[in-house]
Write a protein that holds these residues in place. Structure first.
Motif, short mmCIF file in Angstrom:
data_model
loop_
_atom_site.label_atom_id
_atom_site.label_comp_id
_atom_site.label_asym_id
_atom_site.label_seq_id
_atom_site.Cartn_x
_atom_site.Cartn_y
_atom_site.Cartn_z
N MET A 112 0.85 -1.19 0.00
CA MET A 112 0.00 0.00 0.00
C MET A 112 0.88 1.23 0.00
N GLY A 113 0.65 2.13 -0.88
CA GLY A 113 1.45 3.35 -0.92
C GLY A 113 1.11 4.26 0.23
N HIS A 114 2.02 5.17 0.55
CA HIS A 114 1.70 6.14 1.59
C HIS A 114 2.32 7.47 1.27
N PHE A 115 1.88 8.50 2.00
CA PHE A 115 2.37 9.84 1.77
C PHE A 115 3.69 10.02 2.48
N PRO A 116 4.58 10.84 1.93
CA PRO A 116 5.87 11.08 2.55
C PRO A 116 5.73 11.90 3.81
N SER A 117 6.71 11.79 4.68
CA SER A 117 6.68 12.55 5.92
C SER A 117 7.08 13.98 5.67
N ALA A 158 -4.64 4.18 -1.84
CA ALA A 158 -3.80 5.37 -1.80
C ALA A 158 -4.16 6.28 -0.63
N PHE A 159 -5.38 6.14 -0.09
CA PHE A 159 -5.80 6.96 1.03
C PHE A 159 -5.59 6.25 2.36
N GLY A 160 -4.94 5.08 2.34
CA GLY A 160 -4.79 4.29 3.55
C GLY A 160 -4.03 5.00 4.64
N LEU A 161 -2.93 5.68 4.28
CA LEU A 161 -2.14 6.34 5.32
C LEU A 161 -2.92 7.48 5.96
N LEU A 162 -3.71 8.20 5.15
CA LEU A 162 -4.54 9.25 5.71
C LEU A 162 -5.48 8.69 6.76
N ALA A 163 -6.10 7.55 6.47
CA ALA A 163 -7.00 6.93 7.44
C ALA A 163 -6.25 6.55 8.72
N ARG A 164 -5.04 6.01 8.57
CA ARG A 164 -4.27 5.62 9.76
C ARG A 164 -3.83 6.85 10.57
N GLU A 165 -3.41 7.90 9.87
CA GLU A 165 -3.00 9.11 10.57
C GLU A 165 -4.18 9.77 11.28
N THR A 166 -5.35 9.72 10.65
CA THR A 166 -6.55 10.24 11.29
C THR A 166 -6.86 9.46 12.56
N ILE A 222 -13.09 7.21 4.18
CA ILE A 222 -11.78 7.42 3.55
C ILE A 222 -11.18 6.08 3.13
N ASP A 223 -11.36 5.06 3.95
CA ASP A 223 -10.84 3.73 3.62
C ASP A 223 -11.42 3.19 2.32
N THR A 224 -12.67 3.54 2.04
CA THR A 224 -13.31 3.02 0.82
C THR A 224 -12.84 3.75 -0.44
N LEU A 225 -12.12 4.86 -0.29
CA LEU A 225 -11.68 5.62 -1.46
C LEU A 225 -10.51 4.98 -2.18
N GLY A 226 -9.92 3.95 -1.59
CA GLY A 226 -8.82 3.26 -2.25
C GLY A 226 -7.58 3.18 -1.39
N GLY A 235 -2.20 14.26 -5.59
CA GLY A 235 -2.67 14.25 -6.97
C GLY A 235 -2.78 12.85 -7.54
N LEU A 236 -1.83 11.99 -7.21
CA LEU A 236 -1.89 10.60 -7.66
C LEU A 236 -3.03 9.85 -6.98
N ALA A 237 -3.24 10.13 -5.70
CA ALA A 237 -4.32 9.46 -4.98
C ALA A 237 -5.68 9.81 -5.58
N PHE A 238 -5.86 11.06 -5.98
CA PHE A 238 -7.14 11.46 -6.54
C PHE A 238 -7.44 10.73 -7.86
N LEU A 239 -6.40 10.41 -8.61
CA LEU A 239 -6.61 9.69 -9.86
C LEU A 239 -7.21 8.30 -9.64
N ALA A 240 -6.96 7.74 -8.47
CA ALA A 240 -7.46 6.39 -8.17
C ALA A 240 -8.83 6.42 -7.49
#
Length: 322
Positions: A1-6, A156-164, A150-154, A267-272
């Protein structure tokens, strides 16, 4: 699963991560490989309003552009480079939700589905009292449902869900700690932390856990992004791409607080993003008309909660906490 950089992310500040945006000429191959870019503080950091990154390139973007080559969008900021107004204030004039207001009958339940729009509406309606206070327990219950959304969006949004989830756990820790009575409402939390010098208005207090005020501000900024996106989705036509709508909402609410790296990753996450029909399916409505009505209901409730928080933070000078 991809994630956003720190070092920059969904509503954070320069004090998290390395605090400086990456130059625009760094290898783009690094942007498309999010895993292993650093552990830092996750995607909640912030960098100054980045130069040249004023819109994303999902389908519908005018001109020659791509997710890694920004282009001008209708929601971009003025030429001065200052953040758009919606990043600092709510543009909504909707009435506040009333405490105890029942969930509208048209909010459907989705058997077997993790995300339930009815639970989301019930929690956020209940979190604003008749006196205009925000009940933190109900506020976090609303975010618990938003995490599922957020989890259902794909992936690419996984890290956002975990950080939330991490931010929610910090607030829950305050609510269960020795000063729990001061964390029943948002207003009481703000007054208590300011009185005790726990907030750190100019710098992060060393050796202390994150304050409730600072932690909730990150959720507050992300809440505006979701409010704007759901509003755009409910008002848009079938020819409009949800990924572009999501990108526009992001530009207005979150991009000013993010580093160059996180803006590229977003931007890449939105494409998915799922298709419009798949997004409508998340609220389990009978047809497009009912789906739009339910989404508008959610936007109204979320906007009411956001506006109360925005006014309180603005009055106490907390909107730009590090």
């Amino acid at each position: 699963m991809g994630h956003f950089p720190s070092g920059g992310g969904w509503g954070g500040s320069p004090g998290e991560g390395d605090g400086s945006p990456a130059p625009d000429n760094r290898p783009l191959s690094l942007v498309s490989s999010w895993a292993g870019l650093g552990q830092g503080s996750g995607p909640w950091g912030r960098a100054p309003w980045g130069r040249g990154v004023r819109g994303w390139a999902p389908s519908g973007c005018r001109g020659s552009c791509s997710p890694l080559r920004p282009c001008l969008a209708s929601s971009s900021s003025p030429a001065s480079g200052s953040p758009p107004l919606l990043a600092r204030t709510s543009g909504s004039r909707l009435p506040l939700p009333r405490h105890g207001t029942p969930t509208p009958a048209r909010a459907p339940r989705c058997p077997g589905q993790a995300f339930q729009i009815s639970r989301l509406l019930a929690a956020f309606r209940a979190c604003v009292t008749p006196d205009g206070e925000i009940l933190l327990g109900e506020y976090l219950a609303g975010w618990k449902e938003l995490i599922k959304l957020i989890d259902t969006l794909g992936a690419a949004f996984g890290l956002l869900a975990r950080e939330t989830q991490t931010k929610m756990e910090i607030l829950q820790g305050h609510r269960a700690g020795p000063h729990a009575p001061h964390y029943r409402t948002l207003q009481a939390m703000v007054a208590f932390e300011l009185r005790r010098g726990l907030v750190g208005l100019r710098a992060l207090p060393p050796g202390r856990p994150p304050s409730g005020c600072r932690t909730l501000l990150r959720l507050h900024r992300a809440l505006k992004w979701l409010e704007l996106f759901l509003g755009k989705l409910s008002h848009s036509g079938p020819e409009e791409d949800p990924s572009q709508l999501c990108a526009e909402a992001y530009q207005a609410a979150l991009a000013p607080h993010h580093s160059w790296w996180v803006r590229q990753a977003a931007g890449l996450a939105f494409l998915a993003l799922p298709s419009r029909q798949e997004l409508y399916g998340l609220v389990c409505a009978e047809g497009e008309r009912e789906a739009r009505a339910v989404l508008l209901d959610a936007v109204g409730v979320i906007a009411g909660v956001y506006n109360v928080t925005q006014r309180l933070y603005a009055a106490r000078g907390l909107l730009e906490l590090p």
